[in-house]
Design an enzyme around this catalytic site. Structure first.
Site, PDB file in Angstrom:
ATOM      1  N   TYR A 164     -14.090 -13.040   1.129  1.00 58.48           N
ATOM      2  CA  TYR A 164     -14.927 -11.878   0.824  1.00 58.48           C
ATOM      3  C   TYR A 164     -16.175 -12.277   0.045  1.00 58.48           C
ATOM      4  O   TYR A 164     -17.270 -11.751   0.277  1.00 58.48           O
ATOM      5  CB  TYR A 164     -14.123 -10.855   0.014  1.00 58.48           C
ATOM      6  CG  TYR A 164     -13.157 -10.054   0.845  1.00 58.48           C
ATOM      7  CD1 TYR A 164     -13.603  -9.013   1.659  1.00 58.48           C
ATOM      8  CD2 TYR A 164     -11.791 -10.321   0.814  1.00 58.48           C
ATOM      9  CE1 TYR A 164     -12.721  -8.265   2.413  1.00 58.48           C
ATOM     10  CE2 TYR A 164     -10.898  -9.586   1.565  1.00 58.48           C
ATOM     11  CZ  TYR A 164     -11.363  -8.554   2.367  1.00 58.48           C
ATOM     12  OH  TYR A 164     -10.488  -7.819   3.122  1.00 58.48           O
ATOM     13  N   ASP A 166      -6.800  -3.706  -7.016  1.00 60.47           N
ATOM     14  CA  ASP A 166      -7.432  -4.245  -5.817  1.00 60.47           C
ATOM     15  C   ASP A 166      -7.479  -5.755  -5.924  1.00 60.47           C
ATOM     16  O   ASP A 166      -7.579  -6.303  -7.035  1.00 60.47           O
ATOM     17  CB  ASP A 166      -8.854  -3.685  -5.658  1.00 60.47           C
ATOM     18  CG  ASP A 166      -9.430  -3.992  -4.282  1.00 60.47           C
ATOM     19  OD1 ASP A 166      -9.088  -3.270  -3.331  1.00 60.47           O
ATOM     20  OD2 ASP A 166     -10.190  -4.964  -4.169  1.00 60.47           O
ATOM     21  N   ARG A 217      -8.282  10.687  -6.360  1.00 66.00           N
ATOM     22  CA  ARG A 217      -9.473   9.854  -6.144  1.00 66.00           C
ATOM     23  C   ARG A 217     -10.734  10.711  -6.139  1.00 66.00           C
ATOM     24  O   ARG A 217     -11.759  10.311  -6.700  1.00 66.00           O
ATOM     25  CB  ARG A 217      -9.351   9.076  -4.841  1.00 66.00           C
ATOM     26  CG  ARG A 217     -10.611   8.269  -4.541  1.00 66.00           C
ATOM     27  CD  ARG A 217     -10.445   7.294  -3.418  1.00 66.00           C
ATOM     28  NE  ARG A 217     -11.709   6.657  -3.078  1.00 66.00           N
ATOM     29  CZ  ARG A 217     -11.848   5.688  -2.203  1.00 66.00           C
ATOM     30  NH1 ARG A 217     -10.790   5.214  -1.575  1.00 66.00           N
ATOM     31  NH2 ARG A 217     -13.024   5.163  -1.948  1.00 66.00           N
ATOM     32  N   ARG A 261      -4.117   6.158   0.473  1.00 69.23           N
ATOM     33  CA  ARG A 261      -4.813   7.269   1.132  1.00 69.23           C
ATOM     34  C   ARG A 261      -3.935   8.128   2.028  1.00 69.23           C
ATOM     35  O   ARG A 261      -4.346   9.221   2.416  1.00 69.23           O
ATOM     36  CB  ARG A 261      -5.988   6.716   1.947  1.00 69.23           C
ATOM     37  CG  ARG A 261      -7.113   6.170   1.099  1.00 69.23           C
ATOM     38  CD  ARG A 261      -8.183   5.527   1.951  1.00 69.23           C
ATOM     39  NE  ARG A 261      -7.713   4.281   2.539  1.00 69.23           N
ATOM     40  CZ  ARG A 261      -8.396   3.573   3.427  1.00 69.23           C
ATOM     41  NH1 ARG A 261      -9.562   4.012   3.860  1.00 69.23           N
ATOM     42  NH2 ARG A 261      -7.906   2.448   3.898  1.00 69.23           N
ATOM     43  N   ARG A 316       0.821  -1.216   0.000  1.00 63.60           N
ATOM     44  CA  ARG A 316       0.000   0.000   0.000  1.00 63.60           C
ATOM     45  C   ARG A 316       0.851   1.261   0.000  1.00 63.60           C
ATOM     46  O   ARG A 316       0.499   2.261   0.643  1.00 63.60           O
ATOM     47  CB  ARG A 316      -0.964   0.029   1.193  1.00 63.60           C
ATOM     48  CG  ARG A 316      -2.030  -1.058   1.154  1.00 63.60           C
ATOM     49  CD  ARG A 316      -3.107  -0.765   2.202  1.00 63.60           C
ATOM     50  NE  ARG A 316      -3.989  -1.914   2.381  1.00 63.60           N
ATOM     51  CZ  ARG A 316      -4.372  -2.387   3.558  1.00 63.60           C
ATOM     52  NH1 ARG A 316      -3.956  -1.809   4.667  1.00 63.60           N
ATOM     53  NH2 ARG A 316      -5.178  -3.432   3.641  1.00 63.60           N
TER      54      ARG A 316
END
Length: 348
Positions: free
Chosen positions: A151, A74, A37, A28, A24
């Site tokens: 998931y 992702d 974004r 963010r 990562r």
């Protein structure tokens, strides 16, 4: 490559300084990412636009002297391409409109078309390789079958894994059917990234650590090994290094090293010297600073970077990384302190 110490370390060859990249490393915590974004509209809009994915991939390389770029994407692109309705809920994370809960649900699934449904990923890889222009290696990645299935069956993040573990114990044949489908899909997906120019690939087994030892072997590691066995060489015929990362996988390092992978990613719950003693020279090791260390002062970060380097010792085959990804609240200056410390201290 004009800057290939990452690839050499993954092959356990000598390097001038320990290479470093971060899970990562694009995301963010960077203000330029947040701005892009907001302009793009959503996270998936970023992922599915090759030009924007390229820009996000390159953002941290402009700030830090990193030794590897990792494709911005992702892990849930494959189930999203299977039509499960991926969406993101603020404060909660990824969710699916159509979770897979029964053997009948699983029987309806099929492999996504790598060109029609997922072609934006290799397109981004080709664009990133062109922009990198041989200066920095590019890492591709995918989620492990077990993590993707978690998931897909839970429908989103879980603390209890109620649905997938019930499926595992009550209908193991159905779960094996899902695992087989996902292993074939992940192998095809990674091969598409390799054909497009990815120079190393990592399989993220984020939730393998929630399994018992026997269940880990049966439902996670077996299928990751199948993926490793199906991966193809680069277009020039060279071997593409494969990194396996199981969060919480410390108990199973020897079995992981026997899959045919080239490197193991370590989380922060095991000392890297212990891991090296257990796997010997079979594979390179990647890791493994606690991600929360990036909340500490730069001089504290530097001290703990030195501890990881000293524990690994003067041996080939170390790629410095965190034990998991950079978190959104991290100060970018602390990432710079980590990267600089790795290069300066390992050079000694």
């Amino acid at each position: 490559m004009s800057h290939d110490r990452l690839l050499r370390a993954l092959r356990r060859e000598p390097v001038d300084v320990t290479p470093v990249w971060l899970m990562r490393q694009a995301g963010r915590y960077l203000p330029e990412y947040r701005a892009l974004r907001e302009k793009a509209g959503s996270f998936m809009d970023l992922c599915q636009n090759p030009e924007l994915a390229c820009e996000v991939t390159l953002q941290p390389l402009r700030r830090f002297e990193l030794d590897g770029a990792i494709l911005f994407s992702d892990i849930l692109t494959i189930p999203e391409a299977m039509g499960l309705g991926l969406h993101f809920i603020p404060g909660e994370g990824p969710n699916f409109h159509h979770p897979v809960r029964t053997p009948e649900d699983i029987a309806k699934l099929s492999m996504p078309d790598m060109e029609d449904s997922l072609g934006y990923v290799p397109a981004a890889v080709r664009l990133i390789r062109r922009e990198l222009d041989g200066k920095t290696p590019l890492i591709g990645f995918a989620g492990s079958p077990w993590t993707l299935a978690t998931y897909m069956v839970e429908g989103g993040p879980s603390k209890t894994y109620q649905h997938i573990k019930a499926l595992m114990y009550n209908a193991p044949e159905a779960l094996h059917q899902l695992m087989d489908l996902l292993a074939r899909s992940v192998a095809a997906y990674l091969n598409a990234q390799i054909a497009a120019g990815a120079q190393a690939v990592q399989i993220f087994d984020t939730w393998g650590g929630v399994l018992t030892p026997s269940a880990y072997q049966e439902f996670s590691l077996t299928y990751m090994q199948r993926i490793v066995e199906q991966l193809q060489p680069a277009p020039d015929g060279s071997t593409v290094p494969v990194i396996l990362f199981t969060k919480g996988g410390g108990p199973w390092l020897e079995s992981m090293a026997a899959t045919g992978c080239h490197a193991l990613g370590l989380d922060w719950t095991i000392n890297i010297d212990e891991a090296r003693e257990r796997v010997g020279d079979k594979v390179a090791l990647q890791g493994n600073l606690d991600p929360a260390m990036l909340y500490a002062r730069p001089e504290i970060i530097r001290h703990h970077v030195g501890d990881v380097l000293q524990r690994f010792g003067d041996h080939p085959g170390h790629v410095f990384n965190l034990g998991h990804g950079v978190t959104p609240q991290v100060n970018p200056d602390h990432v710079a302190a980590l990267v600089d410390a790795v290069h300066e201290l390992s050079a000694r």
